[in-house]
Enzyme design. Structure first.
Site, short mmCIF file in Angstrom:
data_model
loop_
_atom_site.label_atom_id
_atom_site.label_comp_id
_atom_site.label_asym_id
_atom_site.label_seq_id
_atom_site.Cartn_x
_atom_site.Cartn_y
_atom_site.Cartn_z
N LYS A 230 1.91 2.21 -5.07
CA LYS A 230 2.46 1.69 -6.33
C LYS A 230 1.52 2.00 -7.50
O LYS A 230 1.97 2.34 -8.59
CB LYS A 230 2.66 0.16 -6.22
CG LYS A 230 3.64 -0.25 -5.14
CD LYS A 230 3.68 -1.75 -4.97
CE LYS A 230 2.42 -2.36 -4.41
NZ LYS A 230 2.11 -2.02 -3.02
N GLN B 135 2.09 -5.95 -3.37
CA GLN B 135 2.58 -6.11 -1.99
C GLN B 135 3.84 -5.26 -1.77
O GLN B 135 4.01 -4.26 -2.43
CB GLN B 135 2.85 -7.60 -1.68
CG GLN B 135 1.58 -8.43 -1.50
CD GLN B 135 0.92 -8.86 -2.78
OE1 GLN B 135 1.55 -9.43 -3.64
NE2 GLN B 135 -0.37 -8.59 -2.92
N GLY C 246 -4.45 -4.30 -3.77
CA GLY C 246 -5.44 -3.27 -4.08
C GLY C 246 -4.69 -2.01 -4.45
O GLY C 246 -4.05 -1.40 -3.59
N HIS C 247 -4.69 -1.65 -5.71
CA HIS C 247 -3.91 -0.50 -6.19
C HIS C 247 -4.86 0.62 -6.60
O HIS C 247 -5.66 0.45 -7.52
CB HIS C 247 -3.03 -0.91 -7.38
CG HIS C 247 -1.97 -1.92 -7.01
ND1 HIS C 247 -1.02 -2.37 -7.88
CD2 HIS C 247 -1.71 -2.55 -5.83
CE1 HIS C 247 -0.22 -3.23 -7.26
NE2 HIS C 247 -0.63 -3.36 -6.01
N ASP D 286 0.81 -1.22 0.00
CA ASP D 286 0.00 0.00 0.00
C ASP D 286 0.84 1.27 0.00
O ASP D 286 0.44 2.30 0.55
CB ASP D 286 -0.96 0.01 1.21
CG ASP D 286 -1.88 -1.19 1.20
OD1 ASP D 286 -2.20 -1.68 0.10
OD2 ASP D 286 -2.28 -1.64 2.29
#
Ligand code: GDP
Ligand code: IMO
Ligand code: MG
Length: 427
Positions: A16, A223, A40-41, A13
């Site tokens: 990225k 990650q 989750g991006h 988080d």
């Protein structure tokens, strides 16, 4: 032939998605190389706000090819839902390809992820329960089903039947849970396969062709390095390698082609799920930062723990990955703090420790040794150039690069694409 890897440098988080969306303006291809929909991006641009879990963050550029590499574990139902969301946002998904070698997340992986977590009781790992860990276990155990298998339904059924027999034996004998139906899984996955078929292909030649034309390929990490299965805070890690080595094996690219490795650091680290975090912010400041910064997981909605910048972990991760440059995100979140701490070393059993320890019990005993830096107490979110930043904010970023041992090339001062300062060229 530049390939640039964008690597999460903390516990995930780091931003990225935002950094890849920003850099992708110059790229021809963006490749996700590891993880699954545990990621989750967040990307905020002219199409709106998106939380991408499997789809590469370059999807919004019409002339760019997006690839889900062989190292990703793909939940086909989750991917189809996500693609539909992106398509409804007005984005063309025609140039998205999935490696035929990518392993699939199957319904028994979700079930086993939950059952294993529950059986661990107080020792649970705090996984996202998306089935990602069990899918990687099956990949290594040679019990995986791959995206390409969906293109041959008869062979798929035969393989599924063999594997499911074993999974059902574990589900019923070990966990005393109801077994799963071969027909149901087969029908569901054949339907997914039909929809995804135009996107499934050999992806390595596409990448090779792009590189041979001298065009830029961005390798999008998921990650973060401290969740790496080898180098992270084991066993509180994910089941893949989010580092630059994972980019080579997970995209199918030789290290020879990687000319830039960008480590993405949050100006303060966060961690969701269980596991040690030596620089956890104590007391009311923890809640204040979390609420002010809205630090809740993009995948599970769980609260993220917030920490002070950990220079010991940063130096370790920078060295392992050989970062050529750093992107520091969320500098603006620190705008409200009168004083900011940065950890330069740990104190452990009366000794000063400057190397990130492998042993969890040692790490748990580490007390950070902080340097305190005055805050700037003014908004940075409108800054677009290095010189626009207040002197104290510049000093903080310089301190980050000193402890990490790598130059900071990008500073992010807000979630939107334009809230980005390019301090020095990346190539
Ligand atoms: P990722 O998993 O590394 O892509 O990061 P996430 O999307 O899970 O979490 C990063 C969060 O920070 C998202 O909500 C982003 O919109 C947000 N974000 C990214 N960069 C910045 C920044 O510089 N400032 C602020 N305030 N938010 C940012
Ligand atoms: P992005 O790409 C933050 C964490 C989980 C848990 C551990 C293992 O958005 O940075 P898993 O489901 O992978 O078996 O869970 O890893 N985790 C993440 N934390 N961001 C992520 O991805 C994460 N992906 C997994 O919270 O602690
Ligand atoms: Mg995330």
């Amino acid at each position: 032939m530049p390939a640039i890897a964008v690597i999460g440098a903390q516990w995930g988080d780091e931003g990225k998605g935002k950094v890849v969306d920003y850099l992708a303006a110059r790229a021809k291809m963006v490749v996700r190389f590891s993880g699954g929909n545990n990621a989750g991006h967040t990307v905020i641009n002219q199409y709106g706000e998106f939380r991408l879990h499997l789809v590469p963050s370059g999807i919004f550029y019409p002339n760019l090819t997006s690839i889900i590499g062989n190292g990703v574990v793909v939940d086909p139902g989750a991917l189809l839902d996500e693609l539909e969301g992106v398509r409804q946002g007005g984005v063309d998904i025609g140039s998205l390809y999935i490696s035929d070698r990518a392993n699939l997340v199957m319904p028994y992986h979700w079930l086993l992820d939950g059952l294993e977590e529950e059986s661990r009781g107080k020792g649970s790992l705090g996984t996202t329960r998306k089935g990602v860990g069990p899918a990687y276990v099956d990949k290594a155990a040679r019990l995986g089903i791959r995206a390409g298998d969906l293109l041959d339904p008869a062979a798929f059924r035969q393989r599924l039947s063999l594997i499911l027999e074993q999974k059902n034996a574990i589900i019923s004998a070990v966990y005393h849970s109801p077994t799963m139906s071969l027909d149901e899984i087969y029908d569901e996955y054949c339907a997914h396969g039909e929809k995804l078929a135009p996107h499934i292909r050999h992806t390595e030649p596409l990448m090779a062709e792009t590189l041979s034309k001298g065009e830029m390929v961005l390798l999008e990490g998921a990650q973060g390095a401290l969740l790496d299965v080898d180098f992270g805070t084991y066993p509180y890690v994910t089941s893949s390698s989010p580092m630059v080595g994972g980019a080579c094996t997970g995209a199918g690219i030789s290290p020879r082609y990687i000319s830039g490795i960008i480590g993405v650091f949050k100006a303060y680290p966060t961690r969701v799920g269980v596991g040690p975090m030596p620089t956890l912010i104590e007391g009311e400041t923890q809640d204040m930062v979390r609420e002010h910064a809205h630090e809740y997981g993009a995948t599970t909605g769980r609260p993220r723990r917030c920490g002070w910048f950990d220079g010991v972990a940063a130096a370790y991760v920078s060295q392992l990955n050989g970062f050529s440059a750093i992107a520091v995100t969320r500098l603006d979140v620190l705008d409200v703090l009168p004083n900011i701490k940065i950890c330069r070393a740990y104190q452990c059993n009366g000794e000063r420790l400057e190397h990130f320890p492998a042993s969890l019990s040692v790490l748990e005993q580490c007390q950070p040794i902080y340097e305190e830096i005055p805050g700037w107490l003014t908004s940075t979110s409108e800054a677009r150039h290095w010189d626009d930043l207040p002197h104290q904010a510049q000093a903080y970023v310089q301190c980050v690069e000193e402890v990490a041992g790598c130059p900071v090339a990008v500073v992010s001062v807000g979630p939107r694409r334009e809230q980005t300062i390019l301090r020095s060229p990346l190539l």
